[in-house]
Design an enzyme around this catalytic site. Structure first.
Site, short mmCIF file in Angstrom:
data_model
loop_
_atom_site.label_atom_id
_atom_site.label_comp_id
_atom_site.label_asym_id
_atom_site.label_seq_id
_atom_site.Cartn_x
_atom_site.Cartn_y
_atom_site.Cartn_z
N GLY A 72 0.91 -1.13 -0.07
CA GLY A 72 0.04 0.11 0.04
C GLY A 72 0.78 1.35 0.09
O GLY A 72 2.00 1.29 0.44
N GLY A 119 -0.04 -5.80 0.98
CA GLY A 119 -1.31 -5.61 0.02
C GLY A 119 -0.93 -6.19 -1.44
O GLY A 119 -1.80 -6.65 -2.00
N GLU A 142 3.31 -5.60 8.11
CA GLU A 142 2.79 -4.49 8.60
C GLU A 142 2.73 -4.29 10.03
O GLU A 142 2.58 -3.22 10.62
CB GLU A 142 1.38 -4.91 8.06
CG GLU A 142 0.80 -4.83 6.79
CD GLU A 142 1.14 -6.01 5.99
OE1 GLU A 142 1.07 -6.18 4.73
OE2 GLU A 142 1.82 -7.12 6.77
N ASP A 150 -3.01 -7.73 6.51
CA ASP A 150 -4.37 -7.45 5.88
C ASP A 150 -4.61 -7.97 4.22
O ASP A 150 -3.70 -8.66 3.95
CB ASP A 150 -4.62 -5.67 5.80
CG ASP A 150 -3.31 -5.12 4.86
OD1 ASP A 150 -2.46 -5.73 4.66
OD2 ASP A 150 -3.70 -4.01 4.50
#
Length: 384
Positions: A72, A119, A142, A150
């Site tokens: 991300g 991601g 993360e 996620d």
């Protein structure tokens, strides 16, 4: 919506239509092909369009540069930190996209050369065919910046053998190409110099027939043998330490293992683990553990809640401090709040997992069948 700096003259995602083949190319090489709001929007647009197109049979996703996708766009989240729901739209869309990729009706092939993290790896792992090279690197780091595992990876990692999922999620440890195939996080290993030829062969194949696609890929595939020092050969230690009930107990057990002969590899991993956000670690462990009992759609809905609560600083602002230290000031000296695991209260962690009102929940479209990540490791070299 948080603003993102993108050169208007650069197409961040390229879409090509070649007879029955469709190509998606991530095209932000200088930014390591990070997933921005524009990227999410374009990916969703192409995939929706081509799933409905009867002429589209095979979808190939690749990237320019030295990274498939570094995950991300952290700066986008950081810039929106003072607005409660500045990133709501892109987060919602990304989770919808993750579910769509898992349940896609057409044959998909990911050609992964370089970094594929967080991601960004959600564009690789769920694919029926995910081809990696000796340059491929996967990680879910993360928790180290105050976030959580996620984009469906709480589900995926929880289905790996033993406690490997907890280990990868909490430590952010990296796996390389052959290790990804050995665990089933990728389907085939192909030397990087052969990747362009494989792409051309898949395009000329001009069909989405899975047997035909598999046969072509296997022509280029090299047998996987993991190195002796691979973390995949440390499964008994990982299972022993990362099966503990709490992060504190995991670290204590890992410290004890580090003192034993032959376990020098633990030192660096343990150091990184202790530098990570205490809040991020506790949220991540609970999320992985809950995923074992849930199907993919339930995991994505839970991850969406966690993501929004973290971005809203519901119990801690660690994610913004982590991003600051890593990408803004680059001092690599985050000041976590709270700073110690024992000060992260379970009651506070509970708040991050609380369901939203129904109209605020993630509503992913109902599919005819929820195609689950199939745990490819079961037939992999790692399992045998």
């Amino acid at each position: 919506m948080a603003q993102e700096l993108v050169d208007p003259n650069v197409e961040v995602v390229l879409g090509e239509e070649i007879d029955h083949v469709r190509l998606i190319t991530l095209n932000r090489p200088r930014q390591l092909n990070v997933i921005s709001s524009k990227v999410v929007s374009l990916l969703a647009e192409y995939l929706e369009k081509w799933e409905k197109d009867n002429n589209a049979e095979l979808i190939i996703i690749k990237a320019t540069g030295r990274a498939f996708s570094a995950g991300g766009d952290l700066k986008m989240f950081y810039d929106g930190r003072n607005s409660k729901d500045s990133c709501l739209e892109v987060v919602y869309r990304m989770y919808w996209l993750c579910y769509h990729i898992h349940t896609y009706k057409k044959t998909q092939v990911a050609l992964v050369h370089g970094i594929s993290m967080g991601g960004g790896a959600s564009l690789m792992v769920p694919m029926k065919f995910s081809v990696v090279t000796e340059k491929s690197v996967f990680a879910t780091p993360e928790a180290s910046i105050g976030f959580h595992t996620d984009c469906g990876f709480s589900y995926i990692l929880s289905h790996l053998p033993g406690r490997l999922g907890e280990f990868l999620a909490l430590t952010g440890a990296r796996l390389h190409g052959k290790e990804l195939v050995a665990t089933g996080l990728a389907s085939h290993f192909v030397p990087s110099q052969k990747l362009p030829e494989l792409e051309n062969r898949l395009i000329s194949l001009n069909t989405g027939d899975q047997n035909a696609v598999k046969s072509v890929i296997e022509e280029f595939t090299v047998e996987v043998q993991i190195n002796e020092d691979s973390v995949l050969n440390k499964q008994s230690i990982i299972d022993e330490c990362f099966s503990r009930d709490t992060v504190e107990e995991i670290i204590k057990s890992f410290e004890a293992a580090a003192s034993k002969e032959g376990n020098a590899w633990i030192g660096g991993v343990l150091k990184g683990l202790k530098r990570s956000s205490p809040t991020g670690l506790k949220i991540t462990l609970r999320s992985i553990r809950e995923s074992r009992k849930q199907k993919l759609s339930e995991c994505l809905k839970r991850e969406f809640r966690i993501t929004m609560n973290i971005l809203r600083s519901t119990i801690s602002g660690d994610v913004y401090e982590g991003i600051r230290a890593l990408t803004i000031d680059k001092d690599n000296a985050p000041k976590w709040e709270p700073a110690a695991l024992e000060k992260v209260q379970d009651e506070k962690v509970d708040l991050v997992f609380e369901p939203f009102e129904e109209h605020l929940e993630l509503h992913i479209p109902e599919r005819e069948e929820e195609l689950r990540w199939d745990g490819k490791y079961e037939n992999s070299a790692y399992a045998t």
